[in-house]
Design an enzyme around this catalytic site. Sequence first.
Site, PDB file in Angstrom:
ATOM      1  N   GLU A 244       1.001  -1.078  -0.009  1.00 27.10           N
ATOM      2  CA  GLU A 244      -0.085   0.088   0.215  1.00 27.10           C
ATOM      3  C   GLU A 244       1.021   1.321  -0.125  1.00 27.10           C
ATOM      4  OE1 GLU A 244      -3.310   2.303   2.683  1.00 27.10           O
ATOM      5  OE2 GLU A 244      -2.931   0.093   3.275  1.00 27.10           O
ATOM      6  N   ARG A 245       1.717   1.459   0.513  1.00 33.42           N
ATOM      7  CA  ARG A 245       2.648   2.541   0.967  1.00 33.42           C
ATOM      8  C   ARG A 245       3.555   2.741  -0.382  1.00 33.42           C
ATOM      9  NH1 ARG A 245       3.476   0.974   7.449  1.00 33.42           N
ATOM     10  NH2 ARG A 245       1.578   1.983   7.938  1.00 33.42           N
TER      11      ARG A 245
END
Length: 381
Positions: A244-245
């Site tokens: 996600e990051r």
Amino acid sequence: MPRNLYSEEHEDFRNSVREFVDRTLKPRAEQMIKDHVIARDIWLEAGKQGFFGLAIPEEYGGAGVEDYRFNAIFAEEMGKFTAAAASCFGIHADITAPYIVHMGTDEQKQRWLPPVAAGEQILAIGMTEPSGGSDLANLKSTAVRDGDDWIVNGSKTFITNGHQCDLAVVAVRTDPSKGARGISLLVLEKDMPGFTKGQPLDKVGQVESDTSELFFENVRVPASNLLGQEGMGFIAMMQHLPQERIGNAIANVSNAKQILEETIQYTKDRKAFGQSIGMFQHNKFKIAEMVTKVEVAEAYVDDCIAAHVEGKLTAVDAAKAKWWAAQMQSEVLDECVQLHGGYGFMNEYRVARAWRDARVHKIWAGTNEIMKELIGRDLGL
């Protein structure tokens, strides 16, 4: 600086994404902003083009692509168009779908993944709560076992795709005595009694992104909707957060790069005191600084992508990429607004919208402060 990350096959895929943006997204950009949502038929078209099924195995309706670089290209091109599209589509295909791919039973995958890949069912992930923010280990939503079901109570907030979602992967506390190891993941379906959605939240930016609260009041969820093992939800979230990051970092860099390119052209075209404003030494130096910032950030993020392809991206390196890209984007877009002068504050200019939309990137997916805390801990501090 030339990029060496992508092959000709990747660039062919990029061209197909750009064609989708030009044909489907750009003509409806203003309408999406007006409606505060990405329309369902756009989701269906993206699904038809195969953009949502990249990492979904072929037997479940996807393309079965194991090379994350294709996901990265999709995130880049969405980021160039608008941060809202990058976030909505990213949450669906790049963040939430992998939980089902990696943790789901064969029955769950057969049931949920084909319509997800097709864009027929929209995914959301319910982590953040009104009282907790980034403190996922202390979430308050609960699930209590009742025969063959779980009874879910609680709420989530700031949920991207929340109002439109058909399925939500929700983190709940199934054993209060075990702390983080008492957290599990359940898949809630939109028609389950007691599962309600708030109206789309009135945000400062990314208005075309559907963001809302989710409420659970005695929602009866079949035990067959438990995703993975009971009590393994927090561990699963920690394992999936690096992707996600890095996805956030990819979109942030591409967005900053695109708006900077448009700003450079503006400074060439805009005249003041008999010359282009980009020729003034102060502005020239500012642009030189920004181009360098973007390219240095892009190089680090590209290395993170390569590491992720090889399964070597660490949570700490992803945290570095996330906070740095968000900070760089914020600084670059603020300077781009300044270079546009008064026009930079007008919503009709993309730079104004991008500047407004980018502010949340230092907050979501773990605040920049949380990212620095993770890095500090890794240093033994």
